[in-house]
Design a protein around this motif. Structure first.
Motif, PDB file in Angstrom:
ATOM      1  N   ARG A 138     -31.191  35.379 -54.679  1.00 27.69           N
ATOM      2  CA  ARG A 138     -30.395  34.294 -55.251  1.00 27.69           C
ATOM      3  C   ARG A 138     -29.744  34.722 -56.559  1.00 27.69           C
ATOM      4  NH1 ARG A 138     -31.244  28.737 -53.343  1.00 27.69           N
ATOM      5  NH2 ARG A 138     -30.245  28.037 -55.254  1.00 27.69           N
ATOM      6  N   LEU A 168     -29.953  31.755 -69.987  1.00 31.68           N
ATOM      7  CA  LEU A 168     -31.318  31.271 -69.797  1.00 31.68           C
ATOM      8  C   LEU A 168     -32.037  31.152 -71.127  1.00 31.68           C
ATOM      9  CD1 LEU A 168     -32.606  33.111 -66.622  1.00 31.68           C
ATOM     10  CD2 LEU A 168     -32.783  30.664 -67.087  1.00 31.68           C
ATOM     11  N   THR A 184     -30.043  24.715 -60.561  1.00 29.55           N
ATOM     12  CA  THR A 184     -30.363  24.501 -59.154  1.00 29.55           C
ATOM     13  C   THR A 184     -31.359  25.545 -58.668  1.00 29.55           C
ATOM     14  OG1 THR A 184     -28.165  23.585 -58.757  1.00 29.55           O
ATOM     15  CG2 THR A 184     -29.380  24.356 -56.844  1.00 29.55           C
ATOM     16  N   LEU A 185     -31.084  26.783 -59.015  1.00 30.77           N
ATOM     17  CA  LEU A 185     -31.960  27.873 -58.587  1.00 30.77           C
ATOM     18  C   LEU A 185     -33.377  27.672 -59.118  1.00 30.77           C
ATOM     19  CD1 LEU A 185     -30.960  31.637 -58.964  1.00 30.77           C
ATOM     20  CD2 LEU A 185     -33.259  30.820 -59.323  1.00 30.77           C
ATOM     21  N   VAL A 186     -33.457  27.402 -60.398  1.00 32.51           N
ATOM     22  CA  VAL A 186     -34.754  27.242 -61.046  1.00 32.51           C
ATOM     23  C   VAL A 186     -35.506  26.021 -60.496  1.00 32.51           C
ATOM     24  CG1 VAL A 186     -35.729  26.484 -63.234  1.00 32.51           C
ATOM     25  CG2 VAL A 186     -34.238  28.492 -63.169  1.00 32.51           C
ATOM     26  N   LEU A 241     -35.362  26.181 -48.145  1.00 29.73           N
ATOM     27  CA  LEU A 241     -36.123  26.659 -49.290  1.00 29.73           C
ATOM     28  C   LEU A 241     -37.347  25.779 -49.517  1.00 29.73           C
ATOM     29  CD1 LEU A 241     -35.770  29.026 -51.023  1.00 29.73           C
ATOM     30  CD2 LEU A 241     -34.122  27.771 -52.409  1.00 29.73           C
ATOM     31  N   ARG A 284     -41.160  27.089 -49.652  1.00 35.79           N
ATOM     32  CA  ARG A 284     -42.082  26.803 -50.746  1.00 35.79           C
ATOM     33  C   ARG A 284     -43.397  26.274 -50.218  1.00 35.79           C
ATOM     34  NH1 ARG A 284     -39.926  23.970 -55.989  1.00 35.79           N
ATOM     35  NH2 ARG A 284     -42.162  24.206 -56.291  1.00 35.79           N
ATOM     36  N   ALA A 331     -38.182  27.989 -65.901  1.00 36.66           N
ATOM     37  CA  ALA A 331     -37.177  29.048 -66.002  1.00 36.66           C
ATOM     38  C   ALA A 331     -37.775  30.426 -66.235  1.00 36.66           C
ATOM     39  CB  ALA A 331     -36.198  28.714 -67.123  1.00 36.66           C
ATOM     40  N   ARG A 384     -41.495  34.836 -52.461  1.00 39.17           N
ATOM     41  CA  ARG A 384     -40.674  34.026 -53.341  1.00 39.17           C
ATOM     42  C   ARG A 384     -39.873  34.946 -54.264  1.00 39.17           C
ATOM     43  NH1 ARG A 384     -42.200  28.566 -56.221  1.00 39.17           N
ATOM     44  NH2 ARG A 384     -44.093  28.728 -55.010  1.00 39.17           N
ATOM     45  N   LEU A 400     -25.786  35.023 -57.395  1.00 43.31           N
ATOM     46  CA  LEU A 400     -25.239  34.274 -58.517  1.00 43.31           C
ATOM     47  C   LEU A 400     -24.506  35.204 -59.478  1.00 43.31           C
ATOM     48  CD1 LEU A 400     -27.339  31.692 -60.562  1.00 43.31           C
ATOM     49  CD2 LEU A 400     -25.679  33.191 -61.619  1.00 43.31           C
ATOM     50  N   ILE A 459     -27.817  27.977 -62.235  1.00 42.95           N
ATOM     51  CA  ILE A 459     -29.141  28.398 -62.674  1.00 42.95           C
ATOM     52  C   ILE A 459     -30.116  27.242 -62.554  1.00 42.95           C
ATOM     53  CG2 ILE A 459     -30.508  29.082 -64.674  1.00 42.95           C
ATOM     54  CD1 ILE A 459     -28.249  30.849 -65.534  1.00 42.95           C
ATOM     55  N   GLN A 472     -35.044  24.617 -57.479  1.00 43.82           N
ATOM     56  CA  GLN A 472     -35.403  24.805 -56.079  1.00 43.82           C
ATOM     57  C   GLN A 472     -36.496  25.835 -55.870  1.00 43.82           C
ATOM     58  OE1 GLN A 472     -31.871  25.552 -53.806  1.00 43.82           O
ATOM     59  NE2 GLN A 472     -31.089  23.468 -54.044  1.00 43.82           N
ATOM     60  N   LEU A 473     -36.527  26.844 -56.719  1.00 43.28           N
ATOM     61  CA  LEU A 473     -37.524  27.890 -56.509  1.00 43.28           C
ATOM     62  C   LEU A 473     -38.782  27.736 -57.338  1.00 43.28           C
ATOM     63  CD1 LEU A 473     -35.241  30.983 -56.031  1.00 43.28           C
ATOM     64  CD2 LEU A 473     -37.184  30.407 -54.587  1.00 43.28           C
ATOM     65  N   TYR A 474     -38.641  27.201 -58.549  1.00 44.20           N
ATOM     66  CA  TYR A 474     -39.808  27.134 -59.429  1.00 44.20           C
ATOM     67  C   TYR A 474     -40.022  25.772 -60.051  1.00 44.20           C
ATOM     68  CZ  TYR A 474     -39.650  32.174 -58.860  1.00 44.20           C
ATOM     69  OH  TYR A 474     -39.648  33.424 -58.308  1.00 44.20           O
ATOM     70  N   ASP A 475     -39.509  24.742 -59.418  1.00 46.02           N
ATOM     71  CA  ASP A 475     -39.755  23.410 -59.947  1.00 46.02           C
ATOM     72  C   ASP A 475     -39.292  23.241 -61.381  1.00 46.02           C
ATOM     73  OD1 ASP A 475     -40.650  21.337 -58.500  1.00 46.02           O
ATOM     74  OD2 ASP A 475     -42.714  22.052 -58.402  1.00 46.02           O
ATOM     75  N   PHE A 517     -39.187  27.707 -73.459  1.00 47.28           N
ATOM     76  CA  PHE A 517     -40.296  28.533 -73.001  1.00 47.28           C
ATOM     77  C   PHE A 517     -41.526  28.299 -73.860  1.00 47.28           C
ATOM     78  CE2 PHE A 517     -36.249  30.474 -72.101  1.00 47.28           C
ATOM     79  CZ  PHE A 517     -36.351  30.683 -70.735  1.00 47.28           C
TER      80      PHE A 517
END
Lengths: 132, 132
Positions: free
Chosen positions: B83, B103, A86-88, B13, B17, A96, B76, B87, A84, A90-93, B109
């Motif tokens: 992804r 998460l 890595t995903l977060v 990726l 981006r 989360a 995106r 996962l 997670i 790589q995709l959203y800097d 958050f």
DNA sequence: GACGCTCTACGACAGATGTAGTATCTTCTC
DNA sequence: GAGAAGATACTACATCTGTCGTAGAGCGTC
């Protein structure tokens, strides 16, 4: 500090699952489990996976009777966390929220899960105020 | 039916981006963006990525003046969806709840996000009852 | 029209991953 | 104790991904 990400391929992950779900096992046991799940790999392929996973430090083995018994040294949770993150990243800097929202909007959950979810949301408030 | 998963490497990726965040761009533009983000790859490396991404069908290019301008053909969100699905399938056989709970429990958050979250949770009920 | 800049095409190469074959070693069974 | 059955070690190989280098094509400027 930052623990190195645990990067596992799909096949390696399938092997980890066999260990998580079936506990310590021999190569043959793991192979049988994979076959049951529809992944018809050769015995030696499973052995290769296990050997590589041991080199990566994520599984350990002990000689028992005639064969080695392999066991997972990392939990499914830690792998989940790693994936997670890595995903977060790589995709959203690192943000989360988009991923979380995606999950809620596009996946289905049972009433039990929703209840649990709601409970967690409440705790979130306190954590949000909590400094650090 | 099931759309084939979009599998992109980390470098690919990063290029996507750049396209998502900066709109259609030339190779050089993408390279500059990557450099700004600390990824000091060579011009030809970026070109290779873009070429491969085009072969995969996820970006498109148009000749404009002297250079090609590349643009993303997938969002995106769709990559996120892909992804996450991978996962969730690989780790939990398709059960999204464990990932969702992870998460919530391990990420932070903002109050805004929590509010949005809460709102979504409400809608969840109706969806849960909704057959199919 | 030669020079230099920029761009694309193509090829290369290393490391990771998925897959498996062969060779060797152990052990069980007559 | 010889042969069969099963285990491990070692090697190999294709594909994917990240990374570039080099060569050649197009254009702008003297």
């Amino acid at each position: 500090m930052a623990k190195k990400p645990i990067e596992l391929g799909e096949g390696e992950l399938a092997v980890m699952r066999a260990l998580w779900e079936g506990g310590p096992q021999t190569v043959r046991d793991v192979m049988n489990r994979l076959h049951e799940r529809g992944r018809n790999v050769a015995y030696t392929t499973v052995l290769t996976f296990l050997t590589r996973l041991e080199q990566k430090g994520v599984v350990a083995s002990d000689k028992r009777d005639t064969a080695y018994v392999y066991r997972a040294r990392i939990s499914r949770q830690s792998v989940t966390a790693s994936r997670i993150k890595t995903l977060v990243d790589q995709l959203y800097d690192g943000a989360a929220a988009p991923v979380l929202l995606h999950l809620i909007e596009h996946e289905r959950f049972t009433p039990q899960e929703i209840a649990q979810l709601r409970k967690l949301i409440q705790d979130l408030d306190s954590r949000a105020e909590d400094p650090r």
